[in-house]
Design a protein around this motif. Structure first.
Motif: not given
Length: 253
Positions: A7-12, A83-85, A125-128, A133-137
């Motif tokens: 799952v990716a969130v992209i701004t702009g 949320l992953d990215i 995003a970091v608290p999510i 508990g699976t990391g993130g980008v």
């Protein structure tokens, strides 16, 4: 399918780099939140993704507004469950001008979008990521202006330099949580934002001026940046954090 089930969130995401990246991420299996201050253009991006069989939601987001960022992320969680990215791509340009002509209002606006927008994205995003508990980008769009600023691009270059420093600081801070943080330094990109840099200059003259400083002899296209973001977001880059990827045709050499 390099981002299958991500799952990716992209701004702009309503145009330019953000739109191309959203479409590319979806092609590689990601579920995408297309966030943009212009909801209509974000919805157009989602329509393009859905026409190709992908999943996308559009969210109206002013990245300089904390409530908007929180709503963007909460809407994503409600729609996709995780949320992953996070790709902090939204930014605004600056017409070249001497430092004494830069108004406080322009300074504040550039810093609000280009710096505060990235800060807020990371902050919420970091608290999510930690909770999951699976990391993130986290990826952010900086600029080749960080290392090779053009005359008159003073505050814009400073705003992008802040992104680079924040990226490196957060990479060190968040590594223990398996949260990877990176940034991309594009050279001038052939998108609608380009016109925000040249103002009333002749377009062909401005393009020639930009190209003359790029060893590979061309401006970047949105897909050049999108493919860099795809790599950084994918598991292929699982050992990459704190990286600042130049996509600049050699301009920084």
């Amino acid at each position: 399918m390099r981002l299958k089930d991500k799952v990716a969130v992209i701004t702009g995401a309503g145009s330019g780099i953000g739109r191309k990246t959203a479409i590319l991420f979806a092609e590689h299996g990601a579920k995408v939140t297309a966030a943009d201050v212009n909801l209509e253009t974000a919805e157009e991006t989602c329509s393009m993704i859905k026409e190709q069989g992908g999943q996308c939601i559009a969210v109206k987001t002013d990245v300089s507004n904390a409530r908007d960022i929180q709503e963007m992320l909460n809407t994503t969680l409600n729609a996709f469950g995780k949320l992953d990215i996070l790709y902090n791509n939204a930014g605004i340009p600056m017409i070249a001008q001497s430092i004494e002509d830069v108004t406080e209002e322009l300074f504040d606006r550039i810093m609000d979008v280009n710096v505060k927008g990235v800060f807020l994205g990371c902050k919420y995003a970091v608290p999510i990521f930690k909770m999951q508990g699976t990391g993130g980008v986290i990826i952010s769009t900086a600029s080749s202006a960080v290392s090779r600023p053009r005359p008159g691009q003073n505050i814009y270059a400073a705003s992008k330099g802040t992104i680079v420093t924040l990226t490196r600081a957060l990479a060190a801070e968040l590594a223990e949580h398996q949260i990877r943080v990176a940034a991309i330094n594009p050279v001038a990109v052939d998108t609608p934002m380009f016109y925000g840099f040249i103002g009333d200059r002749d377009e062909q003259e401005a393009r020639a001026s930009f190209k003359s400083t790029i060893p590979l002899g061309r401006m970047a296209q949105p897909e050049d940046i999108a493919y860099a973001a795809l790599y950084l977001a994918s598991d292929e880059a699982s050992l990459v954090t704190g990286a600042i990827m130049d996509v600049d045709g050699g301009r920084g050499v």
